[in-house]
Each structure stands twice: as structure tokens, then as C-alpha cells.
Scaffold this motif. Sequence first.
Motif, PDB file in Angstrom:
ATOM      1  N   VAL A   1       0.864  -1.181   0.000  1.00  0.00           N
ATOM      2  CA  VAL A   1       0.000   0.000   0.000  1.00  0.00           C
ATOM      3  C   VAL A   1       0.908   1.240   0.000  1.00  0.00           C
ATOM      4  O   VAL A   1       1.441   1.616   1.043  1.00  0.00           O
ATOM      5  CB  VAL A   1      -0.922   0.009   1.242  1.00  0.00           C
ATOM      6  CG1 VAL A   1      -1.834   1.231   1.224  1.00  0.00           C
ATOM      7  CG2 VAL A   1      -1.731  -1.285   1.335  1.00  0.00           C
ATOM      8  N   PRO A   2       1.111   1.859  -1.164  1.00  0.00           N
ATOM      9  CA  PRO A   2       2.044   2.983  -1.263  1.00  0.00           C
ATOM     10  C   PRO A   2       1.711   4.166  -0.356  1.00  0.00           C
ATOM     11  O   PRO A   2       2.605   4.861   0.108  1.00  0.00           O
ATOM     12  CB  PRO A   2       1.966   3.408  -2.734  1.00  0.00           C
ATOM     13  CG  PRO A   2       1.411   2.245  -3.442  1.00  0.00           C
ATOM     14  CD  PRO A   2       0.526   1.528  -2.462  1.00  0.00           C
ATOM     15  N   SER A   3       0.429   4.379  -0.085  1.00  0.00           N
ATOM     16  CA  SER A   3       0.044   5.531   0.736  1.00  0.00           C
ATOM     17  C   SER A   3       0.283   5.296   2.222  1.00  0.00           C
ATOM     18  O   SER A   3       0.145   6.218   3.025  1.00  0.00           O
ATOM     19  CB  SER A   3      -1.421   5.905   0.478  1.00  0.00           C
ATOM     20  OG  SER A   3      -2.285   4.849   0.844  1.00  0.00           O
ATOM     21  N   GLY A   4       0.648   4.073   2.597  1.00  0.00           N
ATOM     22  CA  GLY A   4       0.974   3.775   3.985  1.00  0.00           C
ATOM     23  C   GLY A   4      -0.224   3.760   4.908  1.00  0.00           C
ATOM     24  O   GLY A   4      -1.370   3.869   4.489  1.00  0.00           O
ATOM     25  N   MET A   5       0.078   3.643   6.171  1.00  0.00           N
ATOM     26  CA  MET A   5      -0.959   3.512   7.193  1.00  0.00           C
ATOM     27  C   MET A   5      -1.805   4.773   7.328  1.00  0.00           C
ATOM     28  O   MET A   5      -3.015   4.695   7.519  1.00  0.00           O
ATOM     29  CB  MET A   5      -0.306   3.171   8.526  1.00  0.00           C
ATOM     30  CG  MET A   5      -1.285   2.901   9.635  1.00  0.00           C
ATOM     31  SD  MET A   5      -0.435   2.288  11.093  1.00  0.00           S
ATOM     32  CE  MET A   5      -1.757   2.391  12.273  1.00  0.00           C
ATOM     33  N   LYS A   6      -1.192   5.924   7.226  1.00  0.00           N
ATOM     34  CA  LYS A   6      -1.901   7.191   7.446  1.00  0.00           C
ATOM     35  C   LYS A   6      -2.378   7.820   6.136  1.00  0.00           C
ATOM     36  O   LYS A   6      -2.954   8.905   6.144  1.00  0.00           O
ATOM     37  CB  LYS A   6      -0.990   8.179   8.180  1.00  0.00           C
ATOM     38  CG  LYS A   6      -0.441   7.661   9.481  1.00  0.00           C
ATOM     39  CD  LYS A   6      -1.270   8.114  10.618  1.00  0.00           C
ATOM     40  CE  LYS A   6      -0.605   7.687  11.924  1.00  0.00           C
ATOM     41  NZ  LYS A   6      -1.523   7.352  12.926  1.00  0.00           N
ATOM     42  N   GLY A   7      -2.170   7.125   5.026  1.00  0.00           N
ATOM     43  CA  GLY A   7      -2.554   7.666   3.725  1.00  0.00           C
ATOM     44  C   GLY A   7      -4.022   7.472   3.406  1.00  0.00           C
ATOM     45  O   GLY A   7      -4.833   7.140   4.272  1.00  0.00           O
ATOM     46  N   SER A   8      -4.353   7.640   2.155  1.00  0.00           N
ATOM     47  CA  SER A   8      -5.753   7.616   1.732  1.00  0.00           C
ATOM     48  C   SER A   8      -6.436   6.274   1.997  1.00  0.00           C
ATOM     49  O   SER A   8      -7.589   6.239   2.417  1.00  0.00           O
ATOM     50  CB  SER A   8      -5.869   8.003   0.259  1.00  0.00           C
ATOM     51  OG  SER A   8      -5.053   7.161  -0.541  1.00  0.00           O
ATOM     52  N   PHE A   9      -5.729   5.166   1.773  1.00  0.00           N
ATOM     53  CA  PHE A   9      -6.355   3.870   2.034  1.00  0.00           C
ATOM     54  C   PHE A   9      -6.596   3.688   3.532  1.00  0.00           C
ATOM     55  O   PHE A   9      -7.671   3.258   3.948  1.00  0.00           O
ATOM     56  CB  PHE A   9      -5.507   2.711   1.493  1.00  0.00           C
ATOM     57  CG  PHE A   9      -6.133   1.362   1.740  1.00  0.00           C
ATOM     58  CD1 PHE A   9      -7.239   0.954   1.014  1.00  0.00           C
ATOM     59  CD2 PHE A   9      -5.628   0.508   2.712  1.00  0.00           C
ATOM     60  CE1 PHE A   9      -7.833  -0.289   1.246  1.00  0.00           C
ATOM     61  CE2 PHE A   9      -6.214  -0.726   2.955  1.00  0.00           C
ATOM     62  CZ  PHE A   9      -7.322  -1.123   2.214  1.00  0.00           C
ATOM     63  N   GLY A  10      -5.593   4.015   4.338  1.00  0.00           N
ATOM     64  CA  GLY A  10      -5.744   3.910   5.789  1.00  0.00           C
ATOM     65  C   GLY A  10      -6.912   4.734   6.297  1.00  0.00           C
ATOM     66  O   GLY A  10      -7.704   4.275   7.129  1.00  0.00           O
ATOM     67  N   LYS A  11      -7.041   5.935   5.781  1.00  0.00           N
ATOM     68  CA  LYS A  11      -8.156   6.796   6.183  1.00  0.00           C
ATOM     69  C   LYS A  11      -9.486   6.213   5.712  1.00  0.00           C
ATOM     70  O   LYS A  11     -10.487   6.275   6.420  1.00  0.00           O
ATOM     71  CB  LYS A  11      -7.962   8.205   5.625  1.00  0.00           C
ATOM     72  CG  LYS A  11      -6.853   8.963   6.316  1.00  0.00           C
ATOM     73  CD  LYS A  11      -6.629  10.324   5.687  1.00  0.00           C
ATOM     74  CE  LYS A  11      -5.436  11.005   6.337  1.00  0.00           C
ATOM     75  NZ  LYS A  11      -5.064  12.242   5.649  1.00  0.00           N
ATOM     76  N   ALA A  12      -9.481   5.647   4.525  1.00  0.00           N
ATOM     77  CA  ALA A  12     -10.723   5.116   3.957  1.00  0.00           C
ATOM     78  C   ALA A  12     -11.285   3.947   4.760  1.00  0.00           C
ATOM     79  O   ALA A  12     -12.498   3.753   4.810  1.00  0.00           O
ATOM     80  CB  ALA A  12     -10.494   4.688   2.508  1.00  0.00           C
ATOM     81  N   ILE A  13     -10.397   3.173   5.396  1.00  0.00           N
ATOM     82  CA  ILE A  13     -10.882   2.033   6.194  1.00  0.00           C
ATOM     83  C   ILE A  13     -10.787   2.320   7.699  1.00  0.00           C
ATOM     84  O   ILE A  13     -10.890   1.411   8.511  1.00  0.00           O
ATOM     85  CB  ILE A  13     -10.141   0.721   5.850  1.00  0.00           C
ATOM     86  CG1 ILE A  13      -8.653   0.805   6.201  1.00  0.00           C
ATOM     87  CG2 ILE A  13     -10.378   0.322   4.400  1.00  0.00           C
ATOM     88  CD1 ILE A  13      -7.952  -0.548   6.200  1.00  0.00           C
ATOM     89  N   ASN A  14     -10.595   3.595   8.035  1.00  0.00           N
ATOM     90  CA  ASN A  14     -10.496   3.997   9.445  1.00  0.00           C
ATOM     91  C   ASN A  14      -9.411   3.217  10.165  1.00  0.00           C
ATOM     92  O   ASN A  14      -9.622   2.685  11.256  1.00  0.00           O
ATOM     93  CB  ASN A  14     -11.839   3.818  10.168  1.00  0.00           C
ATOM     94  CG  ASN A  14     -12.969   4.543   9.483  1.00  0.00           C
ATOM     95  OD1 ASN A  14     -12.834   5.699   9.129  1.00  0.00           O
ATOM     96  ND2 ASN A  14     -14.065   3.842   9.264  1.00  0.00           N
ATOM     97  N   LEU A  15      -8.262   3.137   9.553  1.00  0.00           N
ATOM     98  CA  LEU A  15      -7.155   2.354  10.095  1.00  0.00           C
ATOM     99  C   LEU A  15      -6.508   3.113  11.250  1.00  0.00           C
ATOM    100  O   LEU A  15      -5.796   4.083  11.053  1.00  0.00           O
ATOM    101  CB  LEU A  15      -6.127   2.073   8.989  1.00  0.00           C
ATOM    102  CG  LEU A  15      -4.998   1.121   9.327  1.00  0.00           C
ATOM    103  CD1 LEU A  15      -5.542  -0.264   9.675  1.00  0.00           C
ATOM    104  CD2 LEU A  15      -4.030   1.017   8.155  1.00  0.00           C
ATOM    105  N   ASP A  16      -6.771   2.645  12.452  1.00  0.00           N
ATOM    106  CA  ASP A  16      -6.213   3.290  13.631  1.00  0.00           C
ATOM    107  C   ASP A  16      -5.244   2.375  14.380  1.00  0.00           C
ATOM    108  O   ASP A  16      -4.642   2.786  15.369  1.00  0.00           O
ATOM    109  CB  ASP A  16      -7.324   3.763  14.572  1.00  0.00           C
ATOM    110  CG  ASP A  16      -8.239   2.639  15.017  1.00  0.00           C
ATOM    111  OD1 ASP A  16      -8.075   1.495  14.556  1.00  0.00           O
ATOM    112  OD2 ASP A  16      -9.139   2.906  15.833  1.00  0.00           O
ATOM    113  N   TRP A  17      -5.101   1.152  13.896  1.00  0.00           N
ATOM    114  CA  TRP A  17      -4.226   0.180  14.554  1.00  0.00           C
ATOM    115  C   TRP A  17      -3.899  -0.928  13.565  1.00  0.00           C
ATOM    116  O   TRP A  17      -4.739  -1.278  12.741  1.00  0.00           O
ATOM    117  CB  TRP A  17      -4.933  -0.419  15.770  1.00  0.00           C
ATOM    118  CG  TRP A  17      -4.031  -1.245  16.627  1.00  0.00           C
ATOM    119  CD1 TRP A  17      -3.878  -2.602  16.583  1.00  0.00           C
ATOM    120  CD2 TRP A  17      -3.158  -0.795  17.655  1.00  0.00           C
ATOM    121  NE1 TRP A  17      -2.964  -3.016  17.519  1.00  0.00           N
ATOM    122  CE2 TRP A  17      -2.497  -1.907  18.196  1.00  0.00           C
ATOM    123  CE3 TRP A  17      -2.857   0.470  18.160  1.00  0.00           C
ATOM    124  CZ2 TRP A  17      -1.565  -1.810  19.212  1.00  0.00           C
ATOM    125  CZ3 TRP A  17      -1.935   0.563  19.184  1.00  0.00           C
ATOM    126  CH2 TRP A  17      -1.297  -0.573  19.692  1.00  0.00           C
TER     127      TRP A  17
END
Length: 171
Positions: A119-135
Motif C-alpha cells: 500500500v504505497p500511501s501507507g498507514m496514514k494515507g488515503s487507504f488507511g483513512k478510507a478504512i479507518n485504520l487506527d491500529w
Amino acid sequence: MKKYKLALLVLLTLVFNACAQQERTAFEKETLAEKFETLEGKEITFEKILEQHKGQTIVIDVWASWCSDCLKGLPLVKKLQEQTANDNVVYVFLSVDRKKENWKNTIVKRNIVGEHFFVPSGMKGSFGKAINLDWIPRYIVVGKDGNIKLYKAIKADDSKILEAIKADKKF
């Protein structure tokens, strides 16, 4: 008294909204359009990954090689893979690593069996935000019908993961 009722109403609204976010049954279009990288360096959308496995239960593991909880969870994921070996389940690992080299080396070193994507955008990138990735690690189960059966688990031995897989088997 009215102030307390108003405060209670606001609190209930916040709790309801937080719970609703955790109960997603489908990914948003923007999330599906996210582009990942294969081990071979080719670009692929999240939607394409899911489409390739339509009719199968998909366990998604969002992880990183620098994450100690992710590494501790790998033996539990392997145990889950053994438990579901006959259930038509595919395991998709989405790495939010900072460096591709670390991602690839850890797959080999830890013998992580499944399909792997960076995932090029990393944990805090667009994908992480899209799935509410907090952990991380973060486990998501997608059913044979393409709908999300479990939106969020953070431990590989969470009984909800196996329950979602078994429930989808009956589908």
C-alpha cells in the motif's frame, strides 16, 4: 434536566455513529479505486483484488514489518490458515510498510503464505483513512458475495474472524 437530556442525546448520537462506522458491509468507491503494488511491481486496484476472489471468503490482513503486534500475530494467522484450509478462504496481506524492501524481506523471512500487496500511501494515507485504520494489524473478512462480513478485528485469534469465516461457509 433539559441539559442532561441534551447531553445524553449527543452522547448516544456519537456512540451510534461510531458503531455504524464499524459495521460497514461494503467498501466505498474511493477505497476500491486505491492502487496497490504486487510483489512483481505491477499496479492493481483494491477492487481488482477483491474481484479476483469473488466466490471465496477473503481474510485481509493489514500489517507492516516494523509492527511488533503484526509479527506476533503471524503464528496466529498461520493457525487460522490451517483451521480454514478446507473452507475456500484466501488470505490477502496488505502491507503499509515504509520500505518495499522490508516488506518483501519479511514475507520471505517469516514465510507468510498468501497474496501480498504493498500500500504505497501507507498507514496514514488515503487507504488507511478510507478504512479507518487506527491500529495494525487489522483484519477484515469479505464474504463470497463480496460484502464485508467483519470490518474490524485487531487480533488474529479474535473469535469473530473464525465466526465470520464459518458463517460465510454456509452462504
